[in-house]
Enzyme design. Structure first.
Site, PDB file in Angstrom:
ATOM      1  N   CYS A  37     114.282  13.439  14.961  1.00  0.00           N
ATOM      2  CA  CYS A  37     115.001  12.787  13.863  1.00  0.00           C
ATOM      3  C   CYS A  37     115.735  11.549  14.354  1.00  0.00           C
ATOM      4  CB  CYS A  37     116.028  13.752  13.280  1.00  0.00           C
ATOM      5  SG  CYS A  37     115.290  15.263  12.671  1.00  0.00           S
TER       6      CYS A  37
ATOM      7  N   ARG B   4     110.298   7.273  16.798  1.00  0.00           N
ATOM      8  CA  ARG B   4     110.634   8.660  17.098  1.00  0.00           C
ATOM      9  C   ARG B   4     109.767   9.642  16.302  1.00  0.00           C
ATOM     10  NH1 ARG B   4     115.980   8.698  19.286  1.00  0.00           N
ATOM     11  NH2 ARG B   4     116.520  10.704  18.429  1.00  0.00           N
TER      12      ARG B   4
ATOM     13  N   TRP C 188     112.112  14.563  11.359  1.00  0.00           N
ATOM     14  CA  TRP C 188     110.899  15.102  12.021  1.00  0.00           C
ATOM     15  C   TRP C 188     111.064  16.608  11.905  1.00  0.00           C
ATOM     16  CZ3 TRP C 188     106.603  13.233  14.766  1.00  0.00           C
ATOM     17  CH2 TRP C 188     106.018  14.093  15.701  1.00  0.00           C
TER      18      TRP C 188
ATOM     19  N   ASN D  89     120.689  15.323  13.779  1.00  0.00           N
ATOM     20  CA  ASN D  89     119.561  15.325  14.723  1.00  0.00           C
ATOM     21  C   ASN D  89     119.822  16.453  15.711  1.00  0.00           C
ATOM     22  OD1 ASN D  89     117.511  14.726  16.558  1.00  0.00           O
ATOM     23  ND2 ASN D  89     118.710  13.142  17.582  1.00  0.00           N
ATOM     24  N   GLY D  90     118.819  17.285  15.962  1.00  0.00           N
ATOM     25  CA  GLY D  90     119.009  18.381  16.911  1.00  0.00           C
ATOM     26  C   GLY D  90     118.735  19.710  16.234  1.00  0.00           C
TER      27      GLY D  90
ATOM     28  N   GLU E 214      95.495  17.105  36.591  1.00  0.00           N
ATOM     29  CA  GLU E 214      96.235  16.189  35.741  1.00  0.00           C
ATOM     30  C   GLU E 214      96.789  15.017  36.564  1.00  0.00           C
ATOM     31  OE1 GLU E 214      96.374  15.401  32.888  1.00  0.00           O
ATOM     32  OE2 GLU E 214      98.263  14.364  32.560  1.00  0.00           O
TER      33      GLU E 214
ATOM     34  N   LYS F 213      95.893  11.108  35.853  1.00  0.00           N
ATOM     35  CA  LYS F 213      96.976  10.148  35.572  1.00  0.00           C
ATOM     36  C   LYS F 213      96.828   8.926  36.456  1.00  0.00           C
ATOM     37  CE  LYS F 213      98.280  10.999  32.812  1.00  0.00           C
ATOM     38  NZ  LYS F 213      98.104  11.782  31.697  1.00  0.00           N
TER      39      LYS F 213
ATOM     40  N   GLU G 213      93.545   6.741  35.607  1.00  0.00           N
ATOM     41  CA  GLU G 213      93.456   6.017  34.329  1.00  0.00           C
ATOM     42  C   GLU G 213      94.360   4.791  34.276  1.00  0.00           C
ATOM     43  OE1 GLU G 213      94.701   8.014  30.664  1.00  0.00           O
ATOM     44  OE2 GLU G 213      96.026   9.303  31.792  1.00  0.00           O
TER      45      GLU G 213
ATOM     46  N   HIS H 125      83.400  22.789  51.727  1.00  0.00           N
ATOM     47  CA  HIS H 125      82.007  22.991  51.308  1.00  0.00           C
ATOM     48  C   HIS H 125      81.331  21.668  50.949  1.00  0.00           C
ATOM     49  CE1 HIS H 125      82.504  27.279  51.569  1.00  0.00           C
ATOM     50  NE2 HIS H 125      83.660  27.154  50.926  1.00  0.00           N
TER      51      HIS H 125
ATOM     52  N   LYS I 113      94.362   5.291  22.666  1.00  0.00           N
ATOM     53  CA  LYS I 113      95.302   6.420  22.595  1.00  0.00           C
ATOM     54  C   LYS I 113      94.665   7.608  21.897  1.00  0.00           C
ATOM     55  CE  LYS I 113      99.148   8.559  23.202  1.00  0.00           C
ATOM     56  NZ  LYS I 113      99.286   9.142  24.561  1.00  0.00           N
TER      57      LYS I 113
HETATM   58  C1  AGP Z   1      95.441  11.192  29.097  1.00  0.00           C
HETATM   59  O1  AGP Z   1      96.460  10.474  29.614  1.00  0.00           O
HETATM   60  C2  AGP Z   1      94.695  10.582  27.971  1.00  0.00           C
HETATM   61  N1  AGP Z   1      95.481   9.942  27.034  1.00  0.00           N
HETATM   62  C3  AGP Z   1      93.584  11.462  27.401  1.00  0.00           C
HETATM   63  O2  AGP Z   1      92.976  12.192  28.433  1.00  0.00           O
HETATM   64  C4  AGP Z   1      93.947  12.421  26.263  1.00  0.00           C
HETATM   65  O3  AGP Z   1      94.720  13.485  26.727  1.00  0.00           O
HETATM   66  C5  AGP Z   1      92.666  12.904  25.581  1.00  0.00           C
HETATM   67  O4  AGP Z   1      91.966  11.802  25.071  1.00  0.00           O
HETATM   68  C6  AGP Z   1      92.925  13.912  24.495  1.00  0.00           C
HETATM   69  O5  AGP Z   1      93.677  13.352  23.469  1.00  0.00           O
HETATM   70  P1  AGP Z   1      94.393  14.251  22.379  1.00  0.00           P
HETATM   71  O6  AGP Z   1      95.404  15.061  23.096  1.00  0.00           O
HETATM   72  O7  AGP Z   1      94.994  13.278  21.415  1.00  0.00           O
HETATM   73  O8  AGP Z   1      93.336  15.116  21.764  1.00  0.00           O
END
Ligand code: AGP
Length: 608
Positions: A2, A27, A75, A100-101, A481, A485, A488, A504, A603
């Protein structure tokens, strides 16, 4: 999350409130509203949807004309997004407020207020705070606020109007952020600096349990006993663009810092009397008892959150879990049976492969559970059961806070499932849940303690051609992960490997100076991982070890050691993820990359 704003001064209050709320849109929200003193009376306007919807409504119904008021973007956490549940909330004749909270003990307070004859119109915890404050108010705002704060538990920031005090706004906070802006003849409250930066750069940071009183003449502060407080005036040295990033250079680092709040906001409403409680998401203990096979299907970072979930569910609840990459799942003719649980994890809720996988699972008779951040998204709408993560909008393409809340939900689910299946007692379940509740503070601590070291280590990584991330068990899940990170956003090749599998084949890649990030937070596997670290170090690797603060590390084990706060072994990924995020972030920054918008990536991937 919020957003709160408030304004008192000579300008058109409604206009200032809506314009300030627009700067808090980042937000995330699903409804908005304002309350303005108009001819001595409080006029409230609210609408479900966007600020444009609120403006349209005010065009049609008339905009409150006045010079003092409060505003809010909601939110939803308690109660669905709707006009009734949106803020500002009236507590009766005397009080109108925005919040908010989370008021954690709202249920008990609501029962008490209902017994005393009060009636509620919304499903929110906020209305409980409003009614409680209203019932405590007898003409002295500070006394009423202090009494109310002695009764409520949780984290919150409040902007308050008292009907009989037309030229005043009150504000108070505990945990949730709130600032008080000041300019010549006008003052403001806001959840964040971007909301006020157009009007003033001068502001005060309201601290826990401090009360601010705003009038046209200026602002005064006092504690809960009414003792005046002198506060230091801060000056924001940001322009409007920088302000949206909260003063940080990039959204990614801002979002890393938002993780403690995101985790707290996500887990708190799902813990009742110390136990995980997912009933509002249609997940009951009885339903969990019948689950014998789980699939977790997702892409990228969300899939890695699923890997953490697999280790934890299998360890605690003894239910077999298969983690699938969504784009593979949908074409590999999975052996889904009626009654299997298929969990789809997605930040955006719109990822094409994840959505298609969910539809396939449904068509095969599975029960589907969406773990989604974006409200109202396709996966959220179509899943049979839904747990929203409350990370707020994630702007940086590289996911950080969304991952953190996804694994937080995996923990809650695992604890409840383990309890439902009878593998842990309610006492053990409470202990694990309690430890989880302590994680936001540990994440904050980890950021503080590891930030500079990660920056320094990143300087050594910028010229690397390739890296390996290694770990065992949960550390391996986390390594995946960490590796994603880094690659990418830094554009340096990296691969995550189960530490015991190196010999192996992959160990032939190790050459003099090749960086290897070794994650070793699991006590039970620590010695085994150290043996694998020695194997790569003997072949010239430069080893960065991520371990817990109490680990006894031999002198020859690593070139750099990043120590993270210790917690229950099973929860260690939540602190250990932080330095991996920071290493990736600083490596990208030092290589001069576009951190928030890495090349070739989007994104939300809504195509196959
Ligand atoms: C990771 O940093 C990426 N943005 C990407 O791997 C992402 O997690 C993936 O495309 C899945 O997206 P989503 O969580 O919106 O489904």
């Amino acid at each position: 999350m919020c957003g709160i704003v408030g304004y008192i001064g000579s300008k058109d209050c409604s206009e200032v409130l809506v314009s300030a709320l627009r700067k808090l849109e980042y937000r995330g929200y699903d409804s908005a509203g304002i309350a303005v003193f108009e001819d001595g009376k409080i006029s409230v306007k609210k609408a479900q949807g966007r600020l444009d919807d609120l403006e349209k409504k005010m065009e049609y119904e008339g905009r409150p004309l006045g010079h003092a008021g409060i505003g809010h973007t909601r939110w939803a956490t308690h109660g669905v997004p709707s006009e009734t549940n949106s803020h500002p909330h009236r507590g009766g004749e005397k009080v109108t407020l925005v919040h908010n909270g989370i008021i954690e003990n709202y249920k008990e307070l609501k029962e008490m207020l209902i017994e005393s004859g009060r009636e509620f119109v919304s499903e929110t915890d906020t209305e409980v705070a409003a009614q409680l404050l209203d019932s405590n108010y007898d003409g002295d705002p500070v006394k009423a606020i202090a009494k109310t704060l002695s009764q409520v538990e949780g984290s919150f920031a409040l902007g308050i109007l008292f009907s009989d005090r037309a030229g005043e706004i009150y504000a108070v906070r505990r945990e949730s952020p709130l600032i008080v802006g000041v300019a010549e003849g006008e003052s403001f409250i806001a959840s964040d600096v971007p909301a006020i930066i157009k009007y003033t750069k001068n502001y005060y940071l309201l601290e826990h349990d401090e009360i601010a009183k705003l009038t046209e003449e200026g602002v005064t502060f006092c504690d809960l006993q009414g003792n005046p407080i002198e506060k230091e005036l801060k000056v924001a040295d940001w322009n409007e663009d920088a302000a949206e990033k909260g003063g940080y250079d990039h959204f990614m680092i801002k979002e890393i810092h938002e993780q403690p709040t995101a985790v707290k906001t996500t887990i708190t409403p799902r813990i009742v009397e110390g136990m995980p409680n997912l009933e509002e998401c249609n997940i009951t203990i009885d339903a969990l008892k019948d689950i014998n096979q789980i699939y977790i299907v997702a892409c990228g970072t969300a899939m890695h959150a699923g890997m953490v979930g697999k280790y934890v569910i299998e360890k605690l609840a003894k239910v077999p879990v298969i983690v699938d990459i969504a784009s593979e799942f949908r074409y590999r003719e999975p052996l889904i049976h009626k009654g299997d649980l298929v969990i789809i994890i997605s930040q955006s809720g719109e990822t094409a492969d994840s959505l298609a996988a969910m539809r396939l699972a449904k068509s095969m008779g599975a029960q589907t559970l969406g773990i989604v951040n974006a409200k109202g998204s396709s996966i959220a709408r179509e899943a049979d059961m839904l747990i929203y993560t409350h990370a707020g909008p994630e702007i940086a393409v590289a996911s950080t806070k969304a991952y953190m809340v996804q694994i937080a939900v995996m923990y809650l689910l695992s604890f409840e499932l383990a309890f439902a299946k009878g593998f842990i007692t309610d006492g053990e379940c409470c202990r694990l849940t309690d430890t989880l509740q302590g994680i936001p503070a540990l994440i904050e601590d980890t950021i503080d303690k590891t930030n500079d070291l990660c920056h320094d280590i990143a300087e050594k990584l910028t010229e690397a051609e390739s890296l390996l991330y290694i770990g065992r068990g949960l550390d391996y899940a986390l390594s995946m992960e960490g590796s994603l990170k880094l690659k990418e956003i830094s554009y340096i090749h990296s691969e995550a490997y189960a530490a015991g599998e190196l010999k192996h084949g992959t160990i032939s890649l190790i050459t003099e100076g090749m960086p290897v990030i070794a994650v070793a937070t699991q006590n039970s596997l620590y010695d085994k991982t150290v043996s694998n670290i020695k194997e790569v170090r003997a072949r010239g690797a430069m080893v960065v070890l991520v371990c817990d603060e109490k680990a006894k590390v031999g002198a020859d084990v690593a070139d750099y050691i990043i120590r993270v706060p210790q917690t229950d072994e099973v929860l260690m990924p939540m602190t250990a993820a932080v330095p991996l995020q920071l290493l990736a972030y600083y490596t990208s920054v030092l290589r001069g990359n576009d951190v928030d918008k890495p090349r070739n990536l989007a994104k939300s991937v809504t195509v196959e």
